[in-house]
Design an enzyme around this catalytic site. Structure first.
Site, PDB file in Angstrom:
ATOM      1  N   LYS A  79       0.854  -1.200   0.000  1.00  0.00           N
ATOM      2  CA  LYS A  79       0.000   0.000   0.000  1.00  0.00           C
ATOM      3  C   LYS A  79       0.881   1.238   0.000  1.00  0.00           C
ATOM      4  CE  LYS A  79      -3.934   1.972   2.571  1.00  0.00           C
ATOM      5  NZ  LYS A  79      -4.834   1.795   3.741  1.00  0.00           N
ATOM      6  N   SER A 154      -9.807   1.800   2.829  1.00  0.00           N
ATOM      7  CA  SER A 154      -8.927   2.559   1.954  1.00  0.00           C
ATOM      8  C   SER A 154      -7.883   1.697   1.233  1.00  0.00           C
ATOM      9  CB  SER A 154      -8.203   3.640   2.756  1.00  0.00           C
ATOM     10  OG  SER A 154      -7.327   3.041   3.711  1.00  0.00           O
ATOM     11  N   SER A 178      -9.947  -0.567   7.010  1.00  0.00           N
ATOM     12  CA  SER A 178      -9.379  -0.446   5.662  1.00  0.00           C
ATOM     13  C   SER A 178      -8.692  -1.676   5.096  1.00  0.00           C
ATOM     14  CB  SER A 178      -8.399   0.718   5.613  1.00  0.00           C
ATOM     15  OG  SER A 178      -9.118   1.906   5.464  1.00  0.00           O
TER      16      SER A 178
END
Ligand code: GLN
Length: 486
Positions: A79, A154, A178
């Site tokens: 990420k 997210s 997330s």
């Protein structure tokens, strides 16, 4: 084999170790798949193909000299809020669009030491604020199960990269859901470890008391393998805990005898899609079949305050953490003025997106003199009550089971203009972060071809029991074998 990119960590490791496959072959297959899939899903912000091929060649050398660890030579995507030395780390924000960190996050160091191959950096909601990956400053990511729908967020890019077989596994971060919510939306496995289990050093801070890094994988076994590598104390993160790290693969046993599982009723009401409830009922019946004692009569009455408390606490911490982006130290800097104050103001005005600004304003307000007691302090008290309620429940139950999200993935654009509706997507996952306990989402079925996840919550530092339940359930069902239609 022409679909090498489909392999799990466990399968790839066996083939690599037996020299029936090389990391270079596997990495090439993933990069090729990634290039095709990216045209549709847009899961990556940065792809570093050349570096990946170099790492793969090195991994093959290590394997050749008998030094193959479980993750050696296996391609991953990280990420884009975890610092990678020499590789852009943007947080999907204009303000960090050209930021190249001079150091690695601890998790990245640990992966490097295990000899992994990093294919690139995954798209996300800007600074991890969001539930759909539509808050990325660059582009939204699409759900491979239905390209008109969101992948969750997210860590949407990380979940999609696994679901679309671009990488064998990925890392995400979870502040209020997330990792778990996008894992549920994409039919993959996602774990948020206990707060303090995994080092946050080098994770760009959103809400420091809630943030935690964790794996997104194709199977529960893979989740355990990644947890083995990334967990543990780090002197560079004062909130990481020096508890010993067990071998998580030892907890993967296919029955649930003697386990007591509670179903908190607050998670099965209000705003829940009826089809999701039906799937949850079937999933819980399966847990019973596997030997678990299930109690449907659990109540966690403070759950109803979790969303409100989270949206005071997380923005408050974010408003303090994001003050560092002033255009002076690093990142985007507005230069068209000789006035310092104007430069700072315009840096933030142009550098941050709407949701980030909304959170900074909310947080600044909640922390300001005169409002601090009414909002921030009150939310902290609610936080204590929620934590105590979980502690109390875990005196009686080994785990709690809930849906990961009250609905299936929604359409792109459907919730962007309604922040409260967007915030509600995380109603089932937020309380976990507030209490600091671990949680995992496993694939539990489909509604008209759209994934539904089951969430399992446990005691602090008892990831092992969550993995055991998730594993037994996974082995007793076929959901992991379904692949998106793309
Ligand atoms: N969706 C929640 C938020 O917007 C949680 C995000 C996260 O876990 N990073 O804050």
């Amino acid at each position: 084999m022409d679909d090498l990119y489909r392999l799990t960590i466990g399968e790839a490791h066996q083939l690599l170790k037996r020299k029936q496959l090389s990391s270079v072959e596997l990495t090439k297959a993933c990069l090729k798949r990634l290039a095709q899939a990216e045209e549709k899903v847009h899961a990556c912000i940065t792809v570093c193909g050349e570096m990946a091929m170099r790492q793969a060649a090195e991994a093959d050398k290590a394997i050749g000299s008998g030094k193959a660890k479980p993750l050696t030579g296996i391609p991953t995507i990280i990420k884009d809020n975890m610092c990678t030395r020499g590789i852009k780390t943007t947080c999907a924000s204009r303000i960090l669009e050209n930021f190249v960190p001079p150091y690695n996050a601890t998790v990245v160091e640990k992966l490097n030491a295990a000899g992994v191959v990093v294919l690139g950096k995954a798209n996300m909601d800007e600074f991890a604020m969001g539930s759909s990956t539509e808050n990325s400053a660059f582009f939204p990511t699409r759900n491979p199960w239905d390209l008109d729908r969101v992948p969750g967020g997210s860590s949407g890019g990380s979940a999609v990269a696994v679901a679309a077989d671009e990488a064998v596994y990925t890392l995400g971060s979870d502040t209020g859901g997330s990792i778990r919510q996008p894992a549920g939306f994409c039919s993959v496995v996602g774990m948020k470890p206990t707060y303090g289990r995994v080092s946050r050093f080098g994770l760009v801070a959103f809400a420091s008391s809630l943030d935690q890094i964790g794996p997104i994988t194709k199977t529960v076994t893979d989740c355990a393998l990644v947890m083995n590598v990334i967990s543990g104390h780090d002197p560079r993160d004062s909130t990481s805990v020096p508890n010993p790290v067990p071998d998580y693969t030892k907890s993967l046993i296919p029955d649930l005898k003697k386990l007591r599982i509670g179903i908190p009723k607050e998670y099965l009401v209000e705003g829940m899609q009826p089809e999701v409830r039906v799937i949850m009922q079937a999933a819980i019946a399966k847990l019973e079949e596997l030997g678990a004692e299930v109690d449907w009569n659990v109540s966690l009455p403070h759950t109803k305050y979790a969303l409100a408390a989270y949206y005071i606490l997380a923005p408050s911490e974010a408003s303090a953490n994001l003050a560092r982006y002033d255009g002076v130290k690093y990142g985007f800097s507005y230069r068209d003025t000789s006035n310092m104050w104007e430069a700072m103001e315009k840096t933030k005005q142009f550098g941050f997106g709407a949701e980030v600004k909304r959170r900074i304003m909310l947080g600044t307000y909640a922390l300001s003199a005169g409002y601090y007691d009414a909002y921030y302090l009150k939310a902290q008290k609610v936080r204590t009550l929620i934590k105590q309620e979980f502690d109390h429940a875990f005196e009686k139950y080994d785990a709690l089971v809930t849906p990961t999200s009250p609905t299936v993935p929604f359409k792109l654009g459907e919730r962007v203009d309604d922040p409260v509706q967007m915030y509600l997507s995380d109603i089932c996952t937020l309380p976990t972060n507030i209490a600091g306990i671990p949680g995992i989402s496993v694939p539990a079925g489909f509604v008209d071809g759209l994934p539904v996840g089951m969430q399992i919550l446990g005691k602090h530092f008892d990831e092992a029991t969550l993995l055991r339940i998730a594993f037994a359930y996974e082995q007793a069902t076929d959901w992991r074998k379904k692949r998106p239609p793309m």
